[in-house]
Design a protein around this motif. Structure first.
Motif, PDB file in Angstrom:
ATOM      1  N   VAL A 285      60.995  51.034  52.095  1.00 48.47           N
ATOM      2  CA  VAL A 285      60.480  52.399  51.935  1.00 48.47           C
ATOM      3  C   VAL A 285      58.972  52.321  51.704  1.00 48.47           C
ATOM      4  CG1 VAL A 285      60.563  54.500  50.534  1.00 48.47           C
ATOM      5  CG2 VAL A 285      62.669  53.227  51.017  1.00 48.47           C
ATOM      6  N   VAL A 286      58.246  53.119  52.472  1.00 52.75           N
ATOM      7  CA  VAL A 286      56.789  53.146  52.351  1.00 52.75           C
ATOM      8  C   VAL A 286      56.388  54.494  51.749  1.00 52.75           C
ATOM      9  CG1 VAL A 286      54.673  53.197  53.716  1.00 52.75           C
ATOM     10  CG2 VAL A 286      56.437  51.527  54.228  1.00 52.75           C
ATOM     11  N   THR A 287      55.518  54.444  50.738  1.00 57.96           N
ATOM     12  CA  THR A 287      55.070  55.684  50.102  1.00 57.96           C
ATOM     13  C   THR A 287      53.866  56.229  50.855  1.00 57.96           C
ATOM     14  OG1 THR A 287      55.715  54.660  48.040  1.00 57.96           O
ATOM     15  CG2 THR A 287      54.369  56.649  47.860  1.00 57.96           C
ATOM     16  N   ILE A 288      54.021  57.440  51.373  1.00 59.23           N
ATOM     17  CA  ILE A 288      52.891  58.078  52.066  1.00 59.23           C
ATOM     18  C   ILE A 288      52.765  59.467  51.465  1.00 59.23           C
ATOM     19  CG2 ILE A 288      51.924  58.720  54.308  1.00 59.23           C
ATOM     20  CD1 ILE A 288      54.035  56.737  55.544  1.00 59.23           C
ATOM     21  N   GLY A 289      51.923  59.604  50.468  1.00 54.78           N
ATOM     22  CA  GLY A 289      51.817  60.871  49.738  1.00 54.78           C
ATOM     23  C   GLY A 289      53.199  61.260  49.222  1.00 54.78           C
ATOM     24  N   ASN A 290      53.561  62.522  49.476  1.00 54.29           N
ATOM     25  CA  ASN A 290      54.849  63.003  48.973  1.00 54.29           C
ATOM     26  C   ASN A 290      55.951  62.928  50.034  1.00 54.29           C
ATOM     27  OD1 ASN A 290      53.789  64.850  50.644  1.00 54.29           O
ATOM     28  ND2 ASN A 290      53.905  66.609  49.261  1.00 54.29           N
ATOM     29  N   VAL A 291      55.683  62.211  51.127  1.00 55.48           N
ATOM     30  CA  VAL A 291      56.695  62.114  52.202  1.00 55.48           C
ATOM     31  C   VAL A 291      56.988  60.630  52.478  1.00 55.48           C
ATOM     32  CG1 VAL A 291      57.310  62.867  54.542  1.00 55.48           C
ATOM     33  CG2 VAL A 291      55.712  64.232  53.194  1.00 55.48           C
ATOM     34  N   PRO A 292      57.969  60.048  51.777  1.00 55.97           N
ATOM     35  CA  PRO A 292      58.232  58.626  51.993  1.00 55.97           C
ATOM     36  C   PRO A 292      58.834  58.361  53.372  1.00 55.97           C
ATOM     37  CG  PRO A 292      59.849  59.575  50.489  1.00 55.97           C
ATOM     38  CD  PRO A 292      58.848  60.655  50.773  1.00 55.97           C
ATOM     39  N   MET A 293      58.609  57.167  53.854  1.00 55.35           N
ATOM     40  CA  MET A 293      59.137  56.787  55.174  1.00 55.35           C
ATOM     41  C   MET A 293      59.966  55.510  55.043  1.00 55.35           C
ATOM     42  SD  MET A 293      57.133  55.393  58.508  1.00 55.35           S
ATOM     43  CE  MET A 293      55.877  56.625  58.587  1.00 55.35           C
ATOM     44  N   GLY A 294      60.983  55.398  55.909  1.00 58.03           N
ATOM     45  CA  GLY A 294      61.791  54.175  55.926  1.00 58.03           C
ATOM     46  C   GLY A 294      62.977  54.285  54.980  1.00 58.03           C
ATOM     47  N   GLY A 295      63.749  53.226  54.893  1.00 58.72           N
ATOM     48  CA  GLY A 295      64.954  53.248  54.059  1.00 58.72           C
ATOM     49  C   GLY A 295      65.913  54.296  54.586  1.00 58.72           C
TER      50      GLY A 295
ATOM     51  N   ARG B 146      59.089  41.125  55.530  1.00 63.42           N
ATOM     52  CA  ARG B 146      59.938  42.269  55.179  1.00 63.42           C
ATOM     53  C   ARG B 146      60.270  43.130  56.408  1.00 63.42           C
ATOM     54  NH1 ARG B 146      58.290  44.230  49.156  1.00 63.42           N
ATOM     55  NH2 ARG B 146      58.238  42.128  48.315  1.00 63.42           N
ATOM     56  N   PRO B 147      61.385  43.858  56.349  1.00 69.58           N
ATOM     57  CA  PRO B 147      61.720  44.738  57.486  1.00 69.58           C
ATOM     58  C   PRO B 147      60.945  46.048  57.385  1.00 69.58           C
ATOM     59  CG  PRO B 147      63.484  44.794  55.854  1.00 69.58           C
ATOM     60  CD  PRO B 147      62.449  43.851  55.316  1.00 69.58           C
ATOM     61  N   TYR B 148      59.698  46.017  57.777  1.00 66.33           N
ATOM     62  CA  TYR B 148      58.830  47.191  57.648  1.00 66.33           C
ATOM     63  C   TYR B 148      59.286  48.315  58.579  1.00 66.33           C
ATOM     64  CZ  TYR B 148      55.805  44.081  55.085  1.00 66.33           C
ATOM     65  OH  TYR B 148      55.313  43.209  54.148  1.00 66.33           O
ATOM     66  N   PRO B 149      59.058  49.569  58.175  1.00 69.42           N
ATOM     67  CA  PRO B 149      59.405  50.687  59.058  1.00 69.42           C
ATOM     68  C   PRO B 149      58.601  50.637  60.359  1.00 69.42           C
ATOM     69  CG  PRO B 149      58.826  51.474  56.854  1.00 69.42           C
ATOM     70  CD  PRO B 149      58.483  50.016  56.895  1.00 69.42           C
ATOM     71  N   LEU B 150      59.181  51.193  61.398  1.00 69.99           N
ATOM     72  CA  LEU B 150      58.526  51.216  62.705  1.00 69.99           C
ATOM     73  C   LEU B 150      58.091  52.625  63.067  1.00 69.99           C
ATOM     74  CD1 LEU B 150      60.952  48.957  64.796  1.00 69.99           C
ATOM     75  CD2 LEU B 150      58.890  48.273  63.538  1.00 69.99           C
TER      76      LEU B 150
END
Ligand code: SF4
Length: 665
Positions: A27-37, A242-246
């Motif tokens: 999970v990547v934190t991008i402001g208030n909209v997380p991505m991934g997971g 790590r399995p980073y989001p794409l």
């Protein structure tokens, strides 16, 4: 998914070839909209207004967010634009918009370091973050290569430290068109080069224990793009990273229908295998129009896990990292080295008339008693229980149901379509070409034996599974593993009311097979519903025919049109891209197979159009640079003469054809 399958497939790019499972990512934190997971697949786009135009940018961002955009990328070519991101952000907050902003960086570490303190995410291009492109082929020793990596590290570490300190995310966004000279010298212009380009930067991030990262591997060539993303996933796992989001995207996909088809072929193919955590569809249109397209692509996977089970794969014969067309025999112009064929479904059209064939690119000229055909002339028509009551043009052949075929007085140039269960037992067949309609459940031992021993058969493979591409692929895998060389046409019937949704679904399902070399033709139809009037049916047939050719072109398996690789435009764009693309298209769209890049700026344009034969690139106000491949031919042509000059270059190369003035469109 079966553990059996996991252990048996020879690839790690997706956890199952048969059960839809979304790849588990960090999970990547991008402001208030997380991505991934387990977060939804996010939608994003990029502004096209000059970043220094604060209000214009804010208004465009608001239109994008209102259309459903979850992250907004804004170009920051220099420090002053990076600084202005703070103003844009302030104004957005004032208006109640807290959307995460992403600064798009090329060549300027200073701008990146400043932007990383202001916005939620920065995007760097590893091809040009620490390198200026000189188009040099350099012979690196291991030592000199290592020195280069040290140089990158020095330039990149400060940004990583800032991102860590400020909680800013980063996308390491590789582009096929802008790989560094170092990568090109060692790995070439390949998916492996693209992956390595990102890994050089990623390893530095992991060294510094910075993990708030998203990765992309974009290309305008859908085959290269799909292979690069798959290879990236495989390499991350092999190296224990790590399995980073794409972040999925096809660069410079173009406009209108073609842009949508190309995006779906590339992005959809990966989504089918559970890859992708955010999608950006790049169209040469206003960015708010990209969002509904991205949403339709992604929506297909909301409930995909519940699809009907597909038998697991014991041995995967498909190489997902390199294109190789499945070897098939040439059966009466289908399969072998023939281009993939297009079949138009006329079975719902009653009282077929010669003029009805206009819808699929065949034109009867009564005065001359002749037929003419345009570039999108279908190869076969399927007419179901009726035979066309007139002689077809030479370039078009007819398929009818086997029962109808059997009672025809002249069976020579009409070919029967058998249901699989009848084909196995039927003894009356055409001596040259027979079609067999089957889905995965029909493919049993008896059918496989019949296919293996019959040199006149072409299989028409269909699927009713919600996870259709995977089910169709599963049938191809059976044929490959049994070394059966029967040509296969891919058949899909759609119920969609919305034409755009149908286009995206078909491009994904069929394109996903074609990019892996599967399929000797395309057979698209709409499922029979309520009776429809003939005009509507013919309009639909025309759209489906164009779609079939569009998918084949986007998957690079049959080129029938000029290809335009146009950038989506951004704050750097030096001319009206939509208008210019339309103007160039008007003069050149009869040049079958020629690829023309139309790029808004010289900073990234030449790199981004790596695949084009010719380039039209903005260099300044009303000034255009013209390219032959990657070589600049004319550095600054006034824009009012640039299209004529471009045509002159094409003429010099002997690739120009005078357009035929025709009523056949
Ligand atoms: S090529 Fe187009 S999208 Fe890319 S930076 Fe230049 S103007 Fe912007």
């Amino acid at each position: 998914m079966s553990s059996n399958e996991l252990s048996s497939i020879n690839t790690k790019y997706c956890s199952s070839l048969t059960q839809y499972v979304r790849r588990k990512t960090t999970v990547v934190t991008i402001g208030n909209v997380p991505m991934g997971g387990d977060n939804p697949i996010r939608l994003q786009s990029m502004t096209t207004v000059d970043t220094m135009d604060t209000l214009g940018s804010v208004e465009q961002i608001i239109r994008m967010v209102d259309a459903g955009c979850e992250y907004v990328r804004v170009t920051a070519p220099s420090v002053k634009e990076a600084q202005n991101l703070a103003e844009i952000k302030k104004e957005l907050l004032k208006r109640g918009y807290n959307v995460p902003l992403v600064a798009d960086i090329h060549f300027t570490p200073n701008a990146a370091e400043l932007a990383a303190k202001i916005v939620e995410k920065v995007r760097i291009n590893p091809g040009n973050y620490a390198d200026k492109k000189k188009f040099e082929q350099i012979d690196y020793t291991d030592e000199s290569y290592q020195e280069e990596l040290e140089r990158i590290r020095e330039k990149f570490v400060p940004l990583v430290k800032i991102c860590k300190e400020y909680g800013t995310a980063m996308r390491i966004g590789t582009n096929h068109g802008s790989l560094s000279d170092r990568i090109l010298s060692r790995y070439g212009d390949t998916p492996l080069g693209m992956v390595e380009s990102a890994l050089e930067f990623l390893r530095i991030c992991e060294d510094l224990e910075y993990y708030n990262i998203v990765i992309s591997m974009k290309a305008s060539n859908t085959q290269v793009m799909v292979q690069a993303y798959r290879l990236l996933v495989q390499k991350l796992e092999e190296e224990g990273l790590r399995p980073y989001p794409l972040h999925l995207g096809v660069t410079e996909a173009g406009e209108a229908e073609d842009g949508r088809i190309k995006s779906a072929v590339g992005i959809g193919t990966l989504l089918e295998d559970g890859l992708g955590d955010t999608v950006r569809v790049s169209l040469t249109e206003a960015p708010e129009f990209e969002i509904p397209v991205a949403a339709k692509l992604v929506d297909r996977y909301q409930n995909r896990n519940n699809h009907k089970a597909i038998p697991f794969v014991e041995k995967n014969p498909i190489n997902p990292y390199a294109y190789k067309r499945r070897q098939t025999t040439d059966v009466h112009t289908i399969g072998g080295t023939n281009v993939p064929r297009v079949i138009a479904d006329f079975s719902q059209v009653e009282n077929l008339d010669v003029q009805d064939l206009k819808s699929i690119g065949h034109f009867y000229l009564p005065a001359l008693d002749k037929w003419s055909m345009n570039d999108l002339g279908a190869d076969f028509i399927y007419t179901g229980h009726q035979k066309a009551p007139f002689m077809l043009p030479n370039g078009l052949k007819e398929i009818v149901d086997a029962d109808t075929w059997k009672i025809l007085p002249d069976q020579t140039h009409v070919y029967p379509l058998f249901a699989a269960r009848w084909y196995k037992t039927d003894v009356v067949k055409h001596p040259k070409l027979n079609f067999v309609l089957a889905d995965i459940e029909d493919i049993d031992e008896k059918l496989l034996l019949c296919l293996a021993s019959d040199p006149t058969v072409v299989l028409i493979l269909e699927s009713f599974n919600e996870h259709a591409m995977a089910e169709l692929r599963r049938s191809f895998i059976t044929l490959l593993n049994r070394e059966i060389k029967t040509p296969v046409l891919i058949k899909r019937a759609y119920k969609h009311k919305n034409e755009e949704a149908l286009f995206l679904a078909a491009s994904t399902d069929v394109g996903g097979l074609l990019v892996d070399g599967l399929g000797d033709g395309v057979f698209l139809s709409t499922s029979k519903t309520t009776p429809t009037d003939k005009t509507t049916l013919l309009t639909n047939l025309k759209a489906l025919n164009n779609l079939a050719f569009g998918i084949l072109q986007a998957a690079r398996t049959r080129m029938t049109k000029t290809e335009y690789i146009s950038c989506p435009s951004c704050g750097r764009t030096l001319f009206d891209l939509q208008e210019t693309t339309a103007m160039i298209r008007k003069r050149t769209d009869h040049l079958k197979g020629v690829k023309i890049g139309i790029m808004g700026c010289i900073v990234n344009g030449p790199g981004e159009m790596a695949d084009a034969d010719y380039g039209y690139v903005g260099v300044g106000k009303d000034k255009i640079a013209l390219y032959r491949g990657q070589t600049v031919v004319n550095k600054a042509v006034p824009s009012d003469r640039a299209v004529d000059e471009l045509i002159n270059i094409i003429k010099e190369d002997g690739k120009w054809l005078e357009p035929v003035v025709s009523e056949f469109v």
